[in-house]
Design a protein around this motif. Structure first.
Motif, mmCIF file in Angstrom:
data_model
loop_
_atom_site.group_PDB
_atom_site.id
_atom_site.type_symbol
_atom_site.label_atom_id
_atom_site.label_comp_id
_atom_site.label_asym_id
_atom_site.label_seq_id
_atom_site.Cartn_x
_atom_site.Cartn_y
_atom_site.Cartn_z
ATOM 1 N N UNK A 129 -2.809 -20.130 16.950
ATOM 2 C CA UNK A 129 -1.272 -19.788 16.502
ATOM 3 C C UNK A 129 -0.690 -20.916 15.544
ATOM 4 N N UNK A 130 -1.028 -22.128 16.086
ATOM 5 C CA UNK A 130 -0.555 -23.682 15.714
ATOM 6 C C UNK A 130 -0.910 -24.229 14.553
ATOM 7 N N UNK A 131 -2.327 -24.358 14.274
ATOM 8 C CA UNK A 131 -3.357 -24.654 13.632
ATOM 9 C C UNK A 131 -2.730 -24.256 11.743
ATOM 10 N N UNK A 132 -2.545 -22.298 12.040
ATOM 11 C CA UNK A 132 -2.543 -21.908 11.247
ATOM 12 C C UNK A 132 -0.893 -22.155 10.065
ATOM 13 N N UNK A 133 0.095 -22.884 10.653
ATOM 14 C CA UNK A 133 1.279 -23.401 10.313
ATOM 15 C C UNK A 133 1.318 -24.959 9.651
ATOM 16 N N UNK A 134 1.292 -24.603 7.623
ATOM 17 C CA UNK A 134 0.921 -26.441 7.389
ATOM 18 C C UNK A 134 2.054 -27.655 7.570
ATOM 19 N N UNK A 135 0.904 -27.921 7.967
ATOM 20 C CA UNK A 135 1.359 -29.535 8.609
ATOM 21 C C UNK A 135 1.379 -30.099 9.404
ATOM 22 N N UNK A 136 -0.047 -28.939 10.663
ATOM 23 C CA UNK A 136 -0.114 -29.303 12.013
ATOM 24 C C UNK A 136 -1.387 -28.852 12.081
ATOM 25 N N UNK A 137 -1.700 -29.813 12.701
ATOM 26 C CA UNK A 137 -3.265 -29.895 12.863
ATOM 27 C C UNK A 137 -3.802 -30.103 13.945
ATOM 28 N N UNK A 138 -5.641 -30.706 13.825
ATOM 29 C CA UNK A 138 -5.627 -29.825 15.553
ATOM 30 C C UNK A 138 -5.207 -31.891 16.733
ATOM 31 N N UNK A 189 10.088 -32.559 28.267
ATOM 32 C CA UNK A 189 10.566 -31.935 28.888
ATOM 33 C C UNK A 189 10.161 -30.257 28.590
ATOM 34 N N UNK A 190 9.830 -29.618 27.229
ATOM 35 C CA UNK A 190 9.654 -28.131 26.935
ATOM 36 C C UNK A 190 8.517 -27.903 25.617
ATOM 37 N N UNK A 191 7.877 -27.027 25.224
ATOM 38 C CA UNK A 191 6.969 -27.427 24.526
ATOM 39 C C UNK A 191 7.251 -28.143 23.091
ATOM 40 N N UNK A 192 8.794 -27.402 23.014
ATOM 41 C CA UNK A 192 9.257 -27.514 22.110
ATOM 42 C C UNK A 192 9.488 -29.048 21.410
ATOM 43 N N UNK A 193 10.484 -30.093 22.968
ATOM 44 C CA UNK A 193 9.878 -31.116 22.731
ATOM 45 C C UNK A 193 8.578 -32.494 22.229
ATOM 46 N N UNK A 194 7.798 -31.634 23.066
ATOM 47 C CA UNK A 194 6.355 -31.841 22.465
ATOM 48 C C UNK A 194 5.860 -31.774 21.708
ATOM 49 N N UNK A 195 6.069 -30.192 20.644
ATOM 50 C CA UNK A 195 5.079 -30.324 19.628
ATOM 51 C C UNK A 195 6.101 -30.952 17.932
ATOM 52 N N UNK A 196 7.546 -31.206 17.987
ATOM 53 C CA UNK A 196 8.056 -31.954 17.397
ATOM 54 C C UNK A 196 8.180 -33.494 17.330
ATOM 55 N N UNK A 197 8.620 -33.649 18.871
ATOM 56 C CA UNK A 197 8.050 -35.027 19.052
ATOM 57 C C UNK A 197 6.019 -36.025 18.037
ATOM 58 N N UNK A 198 5.519 -34.330 18.234
ATOM 59 C CA UNK A 198 3.833 -34.717 17.744
ATOM 60 C C UNK A 198 4.223 -35.116 16.390
ATOM 61 N N UNK A 199 4.599 -33.973 16.092
ATOM 62 C CA UNK A 199 5.126 -33.932 14.612
ATOM 63 C C UNK A 199 5.873 -35.266 13.736
ATOM 64 N N UNK A 200 6.940 -35.687 14.329
ATOM 65 C CA UNK A 200 7.449 -36.486 13.998
ATOM 66 C C UNK A 200 6.633 -38.461 14.420
ATOM 67 N N UNK A 246 11.535 -16.468 16.252
ATOM 68 C CA UNK A 246 10.500 -15.135 17.424
ATOM 69 C C UNK A 246 8.504 -15.539 16.507
ATOM 70 N N UNK A 247 8.596 -15.593 15.010
ATOM 71 C CA UNK A 247 6.845 -15.875 13.984
ATOM 72 C C UNK A 247 6.103 -16.313 15.109
ATOM 73 N N UNK A 248 6.128 -18.240 16.292
ATOM 74 C CA UNK A 248 5.955 -18.172 17.250
ATOM 75 C C UNK A 248 6.128 -18.472 17.989
ATOM 76 N N UNK A 249 5.256 -18.001 18.961
ATOM 77 C CA UNK A 249 5.833 -18.108 20.810
ATOM 78 C C UNK A 249 5.418 -19.086 21.252
ATOM 79 N N UNK A 250 6.345 -20.218 22.386
ATOM 80 C CA UNK A 250 6.002 -20.981 23.132
ATOM 81 C C UNK A 250 5.628 -20.705 24.416
ATOM 82 N N UNK A 251 4.695 -20.324 24.705
ATOM 83 C CA UNK A 251 4.703 -19.567 25.948
ATOM 84 C C UNK A 251 3.977 -19.954 26.844
ATOM 85 N N UNK A 252 4.090 -20.504 27.831
ATOM 86 C CA UNK A 252 2.573 -21.181 28.360
ATOM 87 C C UNK A 252 1.469 -20.242 29.206
ATOM 88 N N UNK A 253 2.180 -18.944 29.635
ATOM 89 C CA UNK A 253 0.792 -18.730 29.982
ATOM 90 C C UNK A 253 0.289 -18.217 28.461
#
Length: 295
Positions: free
Chosen positions: A216-225, A121-132, A200-207
């Motif tokens: 920006x996402x790869x700079x976060x420890x624990x998030x890979x390609x 439903x949202x970008x945040x949901x997609x990213x957290x589900x990917x991490x999980x 507000x240090x990471x913006x989940x903006x579709x545009x």
């Protein structure tokens, strides 16, 4: 407050694919699926919202049910979420036309026309589900996701739980997660990511430009390609994700091409390159091919 929306569906729309994607959690904590439609709980700007979809012959009749007032901004977010969960972001026609003579995916597309990318439903949901879901089997990942929603989400007045937002997750402690079967690394990544978004240090903006998002996402420890590409696919709806690190993609190529062993990551990246700029749809069909057999 409730309001109704009507979204036109293209000819050949595959309702069953959408229902299957949203019914993976058989306990139905935040999603409820029936043969005629689905209900999805999500927090939007802190408001518990249930998105209800009833499928008709050529349209989806949608209801946005919010525990509170429905502002114009909230209704816009709900509309965006509906486009995601119904797989209406990427039109598969261009990819289908480009591979009609392709010896690898052409026959797969011919057997399964109209396949779509259904999104979170949202970008945040997609990213957290990917991490999980990283590096664990699907049933365990679904179980952890259910726990995650129960810890950070909130129930709608209808009883359906709503998937949390970054602010909700950032309030959790490491022990909240690690005492409930999350590995320490997975828990740290979830809290780190949620904290950055909430601050507000990471913006989940579709545009935003995709290269900027990736950096920006790869700079976060624990998030890979792999996590980034999955999020681009399931969250942003980016049409050209290359998922060479995905084991299922490599397995699909092995089955379709034959050979003694599954192609490695570098070889898979080269195989996927031929489908640019439609590699997202290529991934969808490669996944589908694992359950597909010629008649």
């Amino acid at each position: 407050m409730r309001t109704e929306l009507r979204l036109d569906l293209p000819a050949g729309y595959r309702t069953q694919d959408v229902l299957a994607f949203h019914s993976r959690d058989t306990e139905g904590l935040a999603e409820q699926v029936s043969p005629a439609g689905l209900r999805k709980g999500i927090l939007l700007d802190g408001v518990p919202v249930v998105l209800e979809v009833a499928f008709e012959a050529d349209a989806a009749r949608c209801t946005v049910d919010a525990d509170g007032g429905l502002t114009e901004a909230l209704l816009k977010q709900a509309h965006e979420a509906l486009l995601n969960i119904l797989g209406l972001r990427i039109d598969p026609a261009a990819f289908a036309a480009s591979v009609c003579d392709d010896p690898v995916l052409g026959p797969v597309v011919a057997r399964q026309p109209g396949l779509r990318i259904v999104q979170s439903a949202t970008i945040f949901e997609a990213l957290t589900w990917a991490i999980i879901g990283q590096q664990i089997n699907l049933p365990f990942a679904i179980s952890l996701r259910r726990t995650f929603i129960g810890l950070a989400g909130r129930p709608h007045t209808s009883g359906l739980w709503c998937y949390p937002e970054a602010q909700d997750v950032a309030r959790l402690t490491l022990e909240d997660l690690t005492t409930r079967k999350f590995s320490r690394a997975k828990a740290e990544t979830l809290l780190r990511f949620a904290g950055l978004v909430a601050d507000g240090k990471v913006a989940l903006d579709r545009d935003r430009p995709v290269d900027e998002v990736v950096e920006e996402l790869l700079a976060i420890k624990g998030i890979g390609p792999w996590t980034v590409n999955y999020a681009l696919l399931r969250g942003y709806g980016y049409p050209d994700c290359s998922l060479q690190g995905d084991v299922a993609i490599r397995t699909a190529f092995h089955r379709l091409l034959g050979g003694d062993e599954r192609p490695g990551i570098a070889a898979t990246e080269k195989l996927l390159a031929r489908f640019a700029p439609h590699r997202t749809m290529a991934a969808a069909y490669l996944w589908a091919s694992l359950a597909d057999s010629p008649s």
